[in-house]
Design a protein around this motif. Structure first.
Motif, short mmCIF file in Angstrom:
data_model
loop_
_atom_site.label_atom_id
_atom_site.label_comp_id
_atom_site.label_asym_id
_atom_site.label_seq_id
_atom_site.Cartn_x
_atom_site.Cartn_y
_atom_site.Cartn_z
N PRO A 29 0.80 -1.22 0.00
CA PRO A 29 0.00 0.00 0.00
C PRO A 29 0.84 1.28 0.00
O PRO A 29 0.31 2.37 0.14
CB PRO A 29 -0.81 -0.12 1.29
CG PRO A 29 0.04 -0.91 2.21
CD PRO A 29 0.96 -1.76 1.38
N VAL A 30 2.18 1.12 -0.13
CA VAL A 30 3.10 2.29 -0.03
C VAL A 30 2.73 3.44 -0.98
O VAL A 30 2.63 4.58 -0.53
CB VAL A 30 4.58 1.85 -0.21
CG1 VAL A 30 5.51 3.05 -0.32
CG2 VAL A 30 5.01 0.99 0.97
N PRO A 31 2.49 3.18 -2.29
CA PRO A 31 2.16 4.33 -3.17
C PRO A 31 0.92 5.09 -2.71
O PRO A 31 0.92 6.33 -2.73
CB PRO A 31 1.91 3.68 -4.54
CG PRO A 31 2.63 2.39 -4.49
CD PRO A 31 2.54 1.93 -3.07
N LEU A 68 13.30 2.17 -0.64
CA LEU A 68 14.15 3.33 -0.98
C LEU A 68 13.29 4.55 -1.25
O LEU A 68 13.60 5.66 -0.83
CB LEU A 68 15.01 3.00 -2.21
CG LEU A 68 16.20 2.06 -1.99
CD1 LEU A 68 16.89 1.78 -3.32
CD2 LEU A 68 17.20 2.67 -1.02
N VAL A 69 12.17 4.31 -1.96
CA VAL A 69 11.23 5.40 -2.26
C VAL A 69 10.70 6.00 -0.96
O VAL A 69 10.64 7.22 -0.80
CB VAL A 69 10.06 4.85 -3.14
CG1 VAL A 69 8.93 5.88 -3.24
CG2 VAL A 69 10.55 4.48 -4.51
N ASN A 70 10.35 5.10 -0.05
CA ASN A 70 9.84 5.53 1.26
C ASN A 70 10.86 6.41 1.98
O ASN A 70 10.53 7.49 2.50
CB ASN A 70 9.59 4.28 2.10
CG ASN A 70 8.25 4.32 2.80
OD1 ASN A 70 7.51 5.27 2.66
ND2 ASN A 70 7.96 3.29 3.55
N MET A 71 12.11 5.96 1.98
CA MET A 71 13.16 6.70 2.68
C MET A 71 13.37 8.09 2.07
O MET A 71 13.38 9.09 2.79
CB MET A 71 14.48 5.92 2.62
CG MET A 71 14.59 4.85 3.67
SD MET A 71 16.22 4.11 3.67
CE MET A 71 15.94 2.62 2.77
N ILE A 116 10.53 -0.35 -9.03
CA ILE A 116 11.44 0.39 -8.13
C ILE A 116 11.28 -0.12 -6.67
O ILE A 116 10.20 -0.54 -6.27
CB ILE A 116 11.17 1.93 -8.23
CG1 ILE A 116 12.32 2.71 -7.61
CG2 ILE A 116 9.85 2.31 -7.61
CD1 ILE A 116 12.28 4.19 -7.92
N ASN A 117 12.37 -0.09 -5.93
CA ASN A 117 12.33 -0.55 -4.54
C ASN A 117 11.55 0.47 -3.68
O ASN A 117 11.96 1.61 -3.51
CB ASN A 117 13.77 -0.70 -4.01
CG ASN A 117 13.79 -1.35 -2.64
OD1 ASN A 117 13.09 -0.95 -1.73
ND2 ASN A 117 14.60 -2.40 -2.52
N TYR A 127 5.70 9.03 -9.99
CA TYR A 127 6.82 8.28 -10.59
C TYR A 127 6.74 6.79 -10.24
O TYR A 127 6.87 5.95 -11.12
CB TYR A 127 8.15 8.88 -10.10
CG TYR A 127 9.36 8.16 -10.62
CD1 TYR A 127 9.78 8.33 -11.95
CD2 TYR A 127 10.10 7.30 -9.80
CE1 TYR A 127 10.89 7.65 -12.42
CE2 TYR A 127 11.21 6.63 -10.27
CZ TYR A 127 11.61 6.81 -11.59
OH TYR A 127 12.70 6.13 -12.06
N ILE A 128 6.50 6.48 -8.97
CA ILE A 128 6.49 5.06 -8.58
C ILE A 128 5.28 4.32 -9.14
O ILE A 128 5.31 3.11 -9.31
CB ILE A 128 6.60 4.82 -7.05
CG1 ILE A 128 5.53 5.58 -6.27
CG2 ILE A 128 7.98 5.14 -6.54
CD1 ILE A 128 5.53 5.26 -4.78
#
Lengths: 191, 93
Positions: A119-121, A167-170, A163-164, A156-157
């Motif tokens: 659910p990150v995006p 890393l996007v989260n960080m 994409i990882n 973008y994601i």
């Protein structure tokens, strides 16, 4: 000085005695920014540990933020009690982030029920809109910029699903919360 | 001709209370005591008077077994404060 002038001066003094204090908001930003970046880093370095079972990753990403929420709620209540008053602006910010917390929790539940692994995006998009609203309300450019950059990241994601996400989260949370939080904290201390 | 002045807000403690509440969402008793520089008894009396006249709203609760009084301004209170301010401006002129 006549009576009416004295009364005007008294009113002015009273109005000026209630100052807007955005330091607690910056502390919240720094806390959440550090927590999410730290958690992403742990997950990135020790994936075999975090993803050891089917639900371990989900537990990691829900239990720790829920503990974080409890800590920040207590911090904010204590802070409000110490100040002794709540301004209209701090009430609006409290409501916005309260709605964000509920929405975040619902997104996690929905993704769990739908069997969506990541659910990150969606969470980052929700975070970016909340940051943009906050930045616009308090008229603080670093938060506005952070929210805008995070929104671009989310777009973008969505087009680059390989994409990882950790890393996007960080990067996203550092740009959207940690840096604006530190900027807000130092700018308020400088005043 | 000058307008008649609001007797409720003419009292300095009550004016201080309403002037404080006009800019904020809500405020506790302790903070009001600090800004008005009044005694606990006097502040209680003035708050009661403002409440009876519908200028402010008072909420009493308990937090960690301690009584907590939270005050906020009502629509009537805001309107009366604006009228009072306009009146004292005419007196100044």
């Amino acid at each position: 000085m006549d009576a009416s002038e004295k009364q005007i001066e008294m009113i002015s003094k009273m109005i000026n005695s209630t100052k807007e204090n955005l330091q607690p908001l910056s502390v919240n930003f720094i806390f959440w920014g550090s927590l999410i970046v730290g958690m992403s880093l742990i997950h990135y370095i020790f994936p075999q540990f975090i993803q050891s079972t089917k639900y371990s990753s989900l537990l990691f990403w829900t239990v720790i933020p829920l503990i974080g929420m409890t800590i920040t709620v207590f911090y904010n209540i204590k802070n409000r009690k110490n100040i002794g008053y709540e301004t209209h602006l701090s009430r609006v910010i409290k409501i916005i982030w309260g709605v964000f917390n509920v929405s975040w929790f619902l997104l996690v539940i929905i993704s769990l029920l739908k069997g969506v692994n990541n659910p990150v995006p969606d969470i980052l998009f929700l975070l970016s809109t909340t940051l943009l609203i906050t930045g616009l309300i308090i008229k603080f450019r670093p938060i506005l910029l952070g929210g805008f950059l995070l929104m671009l990241f989310t777009v973008y994601i969505n087009f680059n699903p390989t994409i990882n996400f950790l890393l996007v989260n960080m990067i996203g949370v550092t740009l959207g919360m940690l840096i604006p939080g530190i900027t807000l904290y130092t700018s308020k201390l400088d005043e | 001709m000058n307008k008649s002045i609001d007797k409720i807000l003419f009292n300095p403690i009550r004016l201080k209370i309403v002037s404080t509440l006009i800019t904020i969402s809500e405020c506790d008793f302790k903070h009001l005591r600090k800004v008005t520089e009044s005694t606990q008894g006097n502040l209680s009396i003035q708050l009661k008077k403002l409440k009876e006249n519908g200028y402010i709203h008072i909420e009493k609760s308990f937090k960690n077994n301690y009584p907590q009084t939270t005050c906020s301004i009502t629509k009537k209170g805001k309107r009366k404060f604006e009228e009072f301010f306009e009146t004292i401006l005419t007196y100044k002129k």
